[in-house]
Design a protein around this motif. Structure first.
Motif, PDB file in Angstrom:
ATOM      1  N   CYS A  81       2.614 -11.588  -4.128  1.00 30.58           N
ATOM      2  CA  CYS A  81       3.920 -12.134  -4.490  1.00 30.58           C
ATOM      3  C   CYS A  81       4.305 -13.159  -3.418  1.00 30.58           C
ATOM      4  CB  CYS A  81       4.956 -11.021  -4.590  1.00 30.58           C
ATOM      5  SG  CYS A  81       6.550 -11.632  -5.143  1.00 30.58           S
ATOM      6  N   PRO A  82       4.173 -14.451  -3.716  1.00 32.98           N
ATOM      7  CA  PRO A  82       4.451 -15.470  -2.697  1.00 32.98           C
ATOM      8  C   PRO A  82       5.932 -15.584  -2.331  1.00 32.98           C
ATOM      9  CG  PRO A  82       4.041 -16.513  -4.818  1.00 32.98           C
ATOM     10  CD  PRO A  82       3.788 -15.046  -5.003  1.00 32.98           C
ATOM     11  N   CYS A  83       6.808 -15.047  -3.153  1.00 33.09           N
ATOM     12  CA  CYS A  83       8.247 -15.145  -2.873  1.00 33.09           C
ATOM     13  C   CYS A  83       8.622 -14.449  -1.567  1.00 33.09           C
ATOM     14  CB  CYS A  83       9.053 -14.550  -4.016  1.00 33.09           C
ATOM     15  SG  CYS A  83       8.756 -15.350  -5.601  1.00 33.09           S
ATOM     16  N   HIS A  84       8.069 -13.247  -1.340  1.00 30.38           N
ATOM     17  CA  HIS A  84       8.460 -12.470  -0.170  1.00 30.38           C
ATOM     18  C   HIS A  84       7.268 -11.891   0.585  1.00 30.38           C
ATOM     19  CE1 HIS A  84      11.962 -12.474  -2.903  1.00 30.38           C
ATOM     20  NE2 HIS A  84      12.574 -12.821  -1.792  1.00 30.38           N
ATOM     21  N   GLY A  85       6.048 -12.194   0.126  1.00 30.78           N
ATOM     22  CA  GLY A  85       4.860 -11.802   0.869  1.00 30.78           C
ATOM     23  C   GLY A  85       4.338 -10.390   0.636  1.00 30.78           C
ATOM     24  N   SER A  86       4.512  -9.846  -0.555  1.00 29.53           N
ATOM     25  CA  SER A  86       3.957  -8.521  -0.855  1.00 29.53           C
ATOM     26  C   SER A  86       2.508  -8.671  -1.322  1.00 29.53           C
ATOM     27  CB  SER A  86       4.782  -7.820  -1.934  1.00 29.53           C
ATOM     28  OG  SER A  86       6.064  -7.520  -1.442  1.00 29.53           O
ATOM     29  N   HIS A  87       1.623  -7.858  -0.740  1.00 29.76           N
ATOM     30  CA  HIS A  87       0.199  -7.888  -1.069  1.00 29.76           C
ATOM     31  C   HIS A  87      -0.192  -6.581  -1.755  1.00 29.76           C
ATOM     32  CE1 HIS A  87      -0.790 -11.350   1.663  1.00 29.76           C
ATOM     33  NE2 HIS A  87       0.350 -10.953   2.203  1.00 29.76           N
ATOM     34  N   ILE A 112      -7.567  -1.895 -15.801  1.00 30.51           N
ATOM     35  CA  ILE A 112      -6.276  -1.600 -15.186  1.00 30.51           C
ATOM     36  C   ILE A 112      -5.203  -2.332 -15.993  1.00 30.51           C
ATOM     37  CG2 ILE A 112      -6.378  -3.437 -13.449  1.00 30.51           C
ATOM     38  CD1 ILE A 112      -5.140  -1.209 -11.550  1.00 30.51           C
ATOM     39  N   VAL A 113      -4.128  -1.610 -16.296  1.00 27.82           N
ATOM     40  CA  VAL A 113      -3.013  -2.136 -17.082  1.00 27.82           C
ATOM     41  C   VAL A 113      -1.749  -1.863 -16.273  1.00 27.82           C
ATOM     42  CG1 VAL A 113      -1.737  -1.955 -19.249  1.00 27.82           C
ATOM     43  CG2 VAL A 113      -4.228  -1.610 -19.239  1.00 27.82           C
ATOM     44  N   MET A 114      -1.036  -2.915 -15.876  1.00 25.89           N
ATOM     45  CA  MET A 114       0.135  -2.751 -15.013  1.00 25.89           C
ATOM     46  C   MET A 114       1.259  -3.687 -15.432  1.00 25.89           C
ATOM     47  SD  MET A 114      -1.710  -2.814 -11.302  1.00 25.89           S
ATOM     48  CE  MET A 114      -2.132  -4.523 -11.563  1.00 25.89           C
ATOM     49  N   ILE A 115       2.482  -3.243 -15.199  1.00 24.29           N
ATOM     50  CA  ILE A 115       3.634  -4.117 -15.401  1.00 24.29           C
ATOM     51  C   ILE A 115       3.624  -5.123 -14.258  1.00 24.29           C
ATOM     52  CG2 ILE A 115       6.147  -4.239 -15.493  1.00 24.29           C
ATOM     53  CD1 ILE A 115       6.070  -1.419 -16.737  1.00 24.29           C
ATOM     54  N   GLY A 116       3.577  -6.386 -14.584  1.00 27.27           N
ATOM     55  CA  GLY A 116       3.417  -7.445 -13.588  1.00 27.27           C
ATOM     56  C   GLY A 116       4.713  -7.897 -12.959  1.00 27.27           C
ATOM     57  N   VAL A 117       5.461  -6.940 -12.408  1.00 25.87           N
ATOM     58  CA  VAL A 117       6.728  -7.254 -11.758  1.00 25.87           C
ATOM     59  C   VAL A 117       6.702  -6.633 -10.368  1.00 25.87           C
ATOM     60  CG1 VAL A 117       9.229  -6.941 -11.854  1.00 25.87           C
ATOM     61  CG2 VAL A 117       7.956  -7.336 -13.957  1.00 25.87           C
ATOM     62  N   CYS A 118       6.857  -7.473  -9.344  1.00 26.74           N
ATOM     63  CA  CYS A 118       6.866  -6.997  -7.965  1.00 26.74           C
ATOM     64  C   CYS A 118       7.994  -5.991  -7.783  1.00 26.74           C
ATOM     65  CB  CYS A 118       7.043  -8.167  -7.010  1.00 26.74           C
ATOM     66  SG  CYS A 118       7.074  -7.682  -5.266  1.00 26.74           S
ATOM     67  N   THR A 119       7.695  -4.904  -7.110  1.00 29.02           N
ATOM     68  CA  THR A 119       8.684  -3.840  -6.936  1.00 29.02           C
ATOM     69  C   THR A 119       9.695  -4.140  -5.830  1.00 29.02           C
ATOM     70  OG1 THR A 119       7.177  -2.626  -5.476  1.00 29.02           O
ATOM     71  CG2 THR A 119       7.099  -2.099  -7.830  1.00 29.02           C
ATOM     72  N   HIS A 120       9.609  -5.328  -5.237  1.00 25.60           N
ATOM     73  CA  HIS A 120      10.587  -5.700  -4.207  1.00 25.60           C
ATOM     74  C   HIS A 120      11.823  -6.306  -4.857  1.00 25.60           C
ATOM     75  CE1 HIS A 120      11.969  -8.563  -0.869  1.00 25.60           C
ATOM     76  NE2 HIS A 120      12.384  -7.362  -0.531  1.00 25.60           N
ATOM     77  N   LEU A 121      11.678  -7.486  -5.438  1.00 21.73           N
ATOM     78  CA  LEU A 121      12.823  -8.146  -6.074  1.00 21.73           C
ATOM     79  C   LEU A 121      12.552  -8.631  -7.491  1.00 21.73           C
ATOM     80  CD1 LEU A 121      14.280 -10.177  -3.066  1.00 21.73           C
ATOM     81  CD2 LEU A 121      15.179  -8.080  -4.078  1.00 21.73           C
ATOM     82  N   LYS A 135       0.847  -4.307   1.829  1.00 21.99           N
ATOM     83  CA  LYS A 135       1.476  -5.047   2.919  1.00 21.99           C
ATOM     84  C   LYS A 135       2.669  -5.813   2.346  1.00 21.99           C
ATOM     85  CE  LYS A 135       0.145  -8.824   6.039  1.00 21.99           C
ATOM     86  NZ  LYS A 135      -0.980  -9.718   6.356  1.00 21.99           N
ATOM     87  N   GLY A 136       3.731  -5.923   3.121  1.00 17.96           N
ATOM     88  CA  GLY A 136       4.902  -6.677   2.684  1.00 17.96           C
ATOM     89  C   GLY A 136       6.072  -5.775   2.358  1.00 17.96           C
ATOM     90  N   PRO A 137       7.168  -6.365   1.878  1.00 15.24           N
ATOM     91  CA  PRO A 137       8.403  -5.609   1.691  1.00 15.24           C
ATOM     92  C   PRO A 137       8.478  -4.730   0.435  1.00 15.24           C
ATOM     93  CG  PRO A 137       8.741  -7.885   1.074  1.00 15.24           C
ATOM     94  CD  PRO A 137       7.349  -7.797   1.646  1.00 15.24           C
TER      95      PRO A 137
END
Length: 194
Positions: A149-155, A124-133, A164-166
């Motif tokens: 993502c511990p910043c806002h709780g995206s799982h 699996i190859v993915m851009i490692g940037v949370c899609t929330h912020l 799960k998460g924002p």
């Protein structure tokens, strides 16, 4: 003047032609620097794609590389991680779209559509940037064993799908291809390569 008579060009006709051509060439020469400066420079073109040697990644190991200023996660998933991702019903997904630049935009987010494809489901190859912020999620963490993502709780699960998460979308998959069994190219193919 009869219809069959030919008219010899005069010196004035020649001067008009030469002057017009000189004006066109001069205008082109004057505008070329402005046009040429719009092309991307060599350092930008060099970042268009990178090749990564993944020979040392055993199942369960990950590697993070930088592409276009963003982290890219490359993971050799275990059989258990693939099994867990396949066991997830598409109806349970928060974002049902694969978000894979290598596939059609409306491709469903199956595990296969999120992986490197048939025969390479472990990769699996993915851009490692949370899609929330835009935070960088931690690997092999969270409620689904994928990324958290511990910043806002995206799982995210083991296929990088938001569970799960924002965060509104799955982790994006960049254009990539295997150029050999142990090398993956991320980004567009270099000019002149197949």
């Amino acid at each position: 003047m009869a219809m069959n008579e030919t008219v010899e060009p005069t010196r004035r006709d020649f001067l008009y032609l030469v002057t017009t051509m000189a004006g066109i060439v001069g205008a082109g020469a004057a505008t070329w620097p402005f046009i040429d400066q719009m092309r991307p420079d060599a350092s930008t073109l060099a970042l268009a794609s990178i090749e990564v040697d993944i020979a040392s990644l055993e199942p369960g190991m990950s590697l993070t590389v930088k592409w276009r200023g963003r982290p890219v996660f490359i993971r050799n998933r275990t059989a258990k991680e693939i099994e867990d991702a396949n066991a997830t019903a598409l109806e349970e997904l928060k974002d049902p779209v694969a978000r894979n630049a290598n596939l059609a935009d409306d491709q469903p987010a199956t595990d296969l559509a999120r992986s490197a494809g048939e025969g390479r489901e472990n990769w699996i190859v993915m851009i490692g940037v949370c899609t929330h912020l835009g935070c960088v999620p931690l690997g092999q963490a969270g409620d689904f064993g994928g990324w958290f993502c511990p910043c806002h709780g995206s799982h995210y699960d083991t296929a990088g799908r938001i569970r799960k998460g924002p965060a509104p979308e799955n982790l994006a998959i960049p254009p990539f291809e295997f150029v050999s069994e142990t090398v993956v190219r991320i980004g567009q193919a270099a000019a002149g390569s197949a």
